[in-house]
Design a protein around this motif. Structure first.
Motif, mmCIF file in Angstrom:
data_model
loop_
_atom_site.group_PDB
_atom_site.id
_atom_site.type_symbol
_atom_site.label_atom_id
_atom_site.label_comp_id
_atom_site.label_asym_id
_atom_site.label_seq_id
_atom_site.Cartn_x
_atom_site.Cartn_y
_atom_site.Cartn_z
ATOM 1 N N UNK B 18 0.846 -1.191 0.000
ATOM 2 C CA UNK B 18 0.000 0.000 0.000
ATOM 3 C C UNK B 18 0.875 1.232 0.000
ATOM 4 N N UNK B 21 -2.802 6.972 2.211
ATOM 5 C CA UNK B 21 -4.070 6.898 2.924
ATOM 6 C C UNK B 21 -4.408 8.256 3.496
ATOM 7 N N UNK B 22 -5.674 8.348 3.921
ATOM 8 C CA UNK B 22 -6.093 9.539 4.653
ATOM 9 C C UNK B 22 -5.311 9.627 5.967
ATOM 10 N N UNK B 23 -5.064 10.841 6.429
ATOM 11 C CA UNK B 23 -4.390 11.028 7.711
ATOM 12 C C UNK B 23 -5.374 11.701 8.661
ATOM 13 N N UNK B 89 -1.700 11.147 2.995
ATOM 14 C CA UNK B 89 -0.289 10.913 2.709
ATOM 15 C C UNK B 89 -0.157 10.375 1.283
#
Lengths: 373, 186
Positions: B18, B21-23, B89
């Motif tokens: 991966x 992703x959202x932070x 990110x």
């Protein structure tokens, strides 16, 4: 020995990957790498090698402090650290780096992944005049002075003139700190008796696709295991640029190297006549290519660029008293090729090279694949 | 033979890791957030976080952005401009960086993209204003195409491409949230 070390390294990295922090955390380990596999056909003989298999390993202690390393396995025989340093980033304007650093004296030395240059072989300018991958122990500063303007300024260990030669010039004078086994450089331990300073100023115009830089290097070359003091110094001035705009690609590099008191190096090394190291060396290259898919398939992210590259290096542009110009030290390369990027980080390469020097004319064909992640 | 198998296996493993992703708002230092808000929305800008929930089907659609949650953190920015923001990110050459996408809620278009943290030695040019401003006014994900509507930065290609793709996906998520809100009001 090298096989065991290599397999041990692989296991270490695999374990590191399993336990690597998930991507939404900002602290923890990170893994990357690059590699290139090349097939060469010359004079009816074909050879193939996994030329480079390199792994990046790093760890971010927090948002300002990080360790970065690059471990290389080259030509099936060499195992070495290509860089390993700690960076303390105070702000975008200033970061302190300390450890085994890449010498910031040309674009290819800093960006030496196969996706950053078109031929299968690295350019000759970046092989002899700026001997990539050139790294030395030291410390330095790096940052962004203003939007578009970046700098690097390092104090590092100088070179070892004991390994200088007529046709390799300064290439084998890299001290090779961090080398574990094999390779052209020294024995893995660097001397710091003759330091060097080097810097680079880069200007970027994001919307014009232009990046250009000027670099300078000045340092002693008496990091000699034999202890001889020649009093010589090495100066390098280089400039490079790359321009990518609307499917057109243009890049170029020029470099000028000067060894002061080269005669003393030749005397210390027992070199004379055509075998003496040159006093001044110059070189340059230019690459022109067009991404034809930019025009044929506007929606495609795949890039296909036929290109032509002209390159010349003159390692005996000037020779010191007591030496003579060696015809093999002055070389010209014409490279015709095509690169296919199915992704910005994967490249397939094909190139045909016509090589000329005062001593010989050669030609070879190469196919390769490279990646960077 | 063993020498070749191990690197190829590692390469494939690394390819499928991966990458972004959202932070969550707690994941970013307040000082970094404050600096970004001041730069984008004015000196007096403040932020309040709203937690929205997407349904499982949507979470599956945006699973790379929301790998382990159905919660979406949307910042409501008040200041000289009223904006909404989303933090995520993305991956540079090797390391991850943190970026924020600011939206104009009235027009549902991108106002700015700000790079909140960039550690990696190369590729930091994506924080240059000239590059970021290319995203301004983009309303539909299809308007964001790397090397076409968003120009590359030589020497920072991986980071420029990465942030472009991620902003495109964040815009898709934002538009989904807005559609969901409108339907709830009907």
């Amino acid at each position: 020995m090298i096989q065991r070390a290599y397999i041990g390294l692989m296991i270490f990295v695999l374990v590191g990957m399993v336990f690597a922090d998930p991507p939404h955390t900002r602290e923890g380990s990170f893994v990357g790498g690059y590699g290139e596999i090349i097939m060469t056909s010359q004079n009816g003989e074909r050879s193939a090698e996994y030329r480079r298999f390199i792994l990046y390993l790093g760890y971010a202690f927090n948002d300002k402090l990080a360790f970065r390393s690059e471990l290389e396995y080259e030509h099936g025989t060499e195992l070495a650290l290509e860089q390993a340093y700690v960076e303390w980033k105070f702000s975008s304007r200033i970061a302190l780096r300390s450890g085994l650093l890449l010498v910031p004296t040309s674009r290819v030395n800093l960006y030496h992944e196969p996706t950053y240059f078109f031929p299968n072989d690295r350019p000759a300018v970046d092989t002899y005049l700026v001997p990539s991958t050139w790294r030395e122990v030291g410390l330095g500063l790096s940052g962004i002075l203003a939007e578009g303007l970046q700098y690097d300024l390092y104090l590092i260990a100088g070179m070892n003139s004991q390994e200088f030669s007529a046709t390799g010039f300064i290439r084998n004078g890299r001290q090779g700190a961090g080398k574990l086994e094999g390779g052209e450089e020294g024995n893995g331990n660097a001397l710091f008796t003759s330091p060097a300073v080097t810097g680079r100023l880069t200007y970027v115009m994001p919307l014009r696709g232009l990046r250009m830089a000027a670099s300078a290097y000045y340092g002693g070359v008496d990091n000699r295991p034999d202890g001889v003091k020649t009093g010589s110094t090495l100066s390098i001035l280089s400039a490079d640029m790359v321009w990518e705009y609307n499917g057109v690609y243009l890049s170029g590099t020029v470099a000028w190297d000067r060894l002061s008191n080269a005669r003393a190096i030749n005397e210390a090394n027992g070199l004379s006549g055509v075998n003496g190291v040159g006093e001044t060396a110059i070189g340059g290259n230019i690459v022109a290519g067009v991404n034809i898919l930019y025009f044929l398939s506007p929606e495609s992210e795949i890039r296909l660029l036929p290109y032509y590259m002209f390159e010349t290096v003159k390692l005996h542009y000037q020779v010191p008293a007591g030496s003579q110009v060696n015809p093999a030290a002055n070389r010209t390369y014409h490279r015709f090729g095509v690169v296919l990027f199915p992704h910005d980080q994967v490249v397939f390469k094909a190139n045909y090279t016509l090589f000329q020097s005062g001593a010989t004319n050669q030609k070879w064909f190469q196919l390769g694949v490279g990646y960077n992640f | 033979m063993r020498r070749r198998i191990i690197p190829i296996a590692m390469f494939l493993l690394l390819l499928f890791r991966g990458s972004w992703a959202q932070l969550s708002p707690e994941g970013i230092p307040p000082s970094v957030l404050t600096q970004s808000l001041r730069e984008v929305a004015g000196k007096s800008a403040t932020i309040q976080w709203e937690t929205l929930t997407v349904d499982p089907a949507a979470r599956n659609q945006f699973r790379r952005l929301l790998p382990d949650t159905q919660a979406v953190y949307l910042g409501k920015v008040s200041g000289e401009r009223q904006l909404e923001m989303f933090i995520a990110t993305a991956k540079g050459k090797v390391e991850y960086f943190v970026f924020a996408v600011y939206f104009r809620p009235d027009t549902e278009e991108i106002w700015d993209v700000d790079i909140l943290e960039y550690r990696e030695a190369y590729g930091g040019e994506i924080d240059y204003r000239a590059f970021r401003r290319q995203f301004r006014g983009k309303k539909q994900p299809k308007e964001i195409v790397f090397r076409r509507t968003i120009r590359n930065i030589s020497g920072a290609t991986i980071s420029a491409r990465s942030v472009t793709k991620r902003v495109r996906e964040v815009l898709a998520l934002y538009r989904y949230l807005k559609t969901q809100q409108k339907e709830a009001l009907r």
